[in-house]
Design an enzyme around this catalytic site. Structure first.
Site, mmCIF file in Angstrom:
data_model
loop_
_atom_site.group_PDB
_atom_site.id
_atom_site.type_symbol
_atom_site.label_atom_id
_atom_site.label_comp_id
_atom_site.label_asym_id
_atom_site.label_seq_id
_atom_site.Cartn_x
_atom_site.Cartn_y
_atom_site.Cartn_z
ATOM 1 N N GLU A 21 -0.843 1.421 -5.654
ATOM 2 C CA GLU A 21 -0.769 2.826 -6.039
ATOM 3 C C GLU A 21 0.507 3.154 -6.823
ATOM 4 O OE1 GLU A 21 -1.629 1.826 -2.942
ATOM 5 O OE2 GLU A 21 -3.594 2.698 -2.509
ATOM 6 N N ASN A 61 0.843 -1.195 0.000
ATOM 7 C CA ASN A 61 0.000 0.000 0.000
ATOM 8 C C ASN A 61 0.878 1.245 0.000
ATOM 9 O OD1 ASN A 61 -2.837 0.927 0.079
ATOM 10 N ND2 ASN A 61 -2.032 2.080 1.819
ATOM 11 N N ASP A 100 -5.573 20.585 10.080
ATOM 12 C CA ASP A 100 -5.928 19.756 8.931
ATOM 13 C C ASP A 100 -6.397 20.623 7.757
ATOM 14 O OD1 ASP A 100 -6.507 17.500 7.311
ATOM 15 O OD2 ASP A 100 -6.870 16.318 9.098
HETATM 16 MN MN MN Z 1 -4.506 1.641 -0.946
#
Ligand code: MN
Length: 401
Positions: free
Chosen positions: A177, A114, A228
């Site tokens: 990705e 990932n 954020d």
């Molecule tokens: Mn992912």
């Protein structure tokens, strides 16, 4: 320049302009790198309007990465890591500490990889508190923990925009990705993504300026507060700790710093959502031309959709589909093709001249929305504005010379 406050002030001076700071403690910093759409698409060698289509292609048809023997990041390798000596800024006074904000975390467990963004707070020379939302990295971490192991990670800082955009996509668990980044580069005519292999066998982008190799451990620590995307403070949570065992850096590394709540933060989060939104709206309304998450809504909470109606009511369906395609979306405006959705004044003009709230407003109370919206409780109210003209309404067209 001081790492506390000075960097933020420099980045806020002109939010559109890339800033390269050569005189900070511990090295060099670059920020506002991808703070305009044009910066991103210029680097990819494409026109602004081509990005969405190329990202859709990349998500649908991943391309293998290419291994290289002497990756740029491996110029210097050390196990004598001291995170406190790196040019990592503290962005805002109430932040819990100095934060890595442009770090993409590559993790792998039992052949499943990932790649995603995580903010990381420096605790001491080797430890980082990492914010793990319950998505893919968290799932891999839990699997590793259940097997009695730490999760191997490589934190990459200073990577090309195709990797940054791919890391911010929300593809299915197990979809790689890095292969999406490679496909995006291919689609833009830049060739596949080159990767180098670290000591623990992780493949990471060869062009990274810094690679911090380590493990997400069972230890936890207080992470936050931290600003954020909305520019407001997020609260403190108990989060896992990463121990860094090894550091690689390129010959003349520049530390990429994404200003929390700045334009670059907006675009890196928002741009990868637009293709998914577009695909969903187009399923409902075949003649969907473009979608945009607007900077005024942090490229997260506000969107605009451009369509041509085949029949009355298509615009209402476009509103519902937009909410489906990007579940964090709170307010959306649907306009006709003659409105330039990249010009906020044109969108407001469409609302001013084509919208009547009693018939054109869609209100969805009690929906799940974004946890990043400080005004939302556990649920949010979504609002869609149908600012399209009725079919055949000539009086709604702007006069042209
Ligand atoms: Mn992912």
């Amino acid at each position: 320049m001081s790492l506390e406050g000075g960097v933020t002030r420099a980045l806020l001076e002109d939010p559109n302009a890339t800033v390269h700071l050569r005189d900070v403690e511990g090295g060099e910093i670059v920020g506002n790198l991808w703070s305009t759409r044009e910066n991103v698409t210029d680097c990819l060698g494409i026109a602004r309007d081509e990005l969405l289509g190329h990202m859709l292609t990349a998500m649908n048809e991943p391309v293998d990465t290419v291994d290289v023997d002497e990756p740029g990041f491996a110029h210097t390798v050390t196990e004598n890591v001291d995170l406190t000596r790196l040019p990592i800024p503290k962005f805002y006074p109430e932040d819990g500490g100095r934060y890595i904000t442009a770090g993409i975390v590559i993790s792998e467990f039992r052949g499943r990889r990932n790649v995603s963004f995580h903010r990381m707070m420096v605790m001491d020379s080797r430890r980082l508190a990492v914010r793990l939302v319950p998505r893919h990295t968290f799932t891999l971490f839990r699997e590793a923990q259940e097997a009695g192991e730490d999760l191997r990670v490589a934190i990459c800082i200073g990577v090309c925009p195709s990797v940054l955009l791919a890391a911010a996509t929300s593809v299915d668990y197990g979809q790689d990705e890095l292969e999406i980044a490679s496909a995006l580069r291919e689609a833009c005519g830049q060739g596949p993504l080159e990767v180098g292999i670290t000591a623990t066998g992780l493949r990471v982008p060869a062009d990274a300026d810094y690679v911090l190799e380590g493990r997400i451990t069972a230890e936890t620590a207080a992470e936050g507060p931290f600003v954020d995307i909305t520019g407001t403070y997020d609260h403190v949570r108990d989060q896992p700790v990463i121990v860094v065992d090894r550091m690689y850096n390129s010959e003349e590394p520049v530390f990429h710093a994404v200003l929390p709540g700045g334009l670059e933060h907006y675009l890196l989060m928002g741009l990868p959502k637009e293709p998914v939104m577009f695909r969903t709206v187009r399923q409902a309304v075949p003649r969907t031309h473009a979608v945009r998450l607007t900077e005024g809504g942090c490229c997260w909470l506000h969107g605009v959709v451009s369509i041509t109606k085949n029949k009355e009511g298509d615009s209402k369906n476009a509103i519902m589909a937009a909410f489906t395609g990007h579940p964090s979306l709170k307010h959306v405006v649907v306009v006709d093709k003659d409105i330039d959705i990249f010009d906020d004044r044109e969108v407001e003009w469409a609302i001013a001249t084509r919208f009547q709230a009693d018939r054109d407003l869609v209100v969805v109370p009690g929906a799940a929305g974004s946890s990043l919206d400080p005004s939302a409780d556990t649920v949010t109210t979504k609002v869609g504005l149908d600012a399209t003209k009725p079919s055949g309404g000539g009086l709604f067209d702007r006069a042209r010379p």
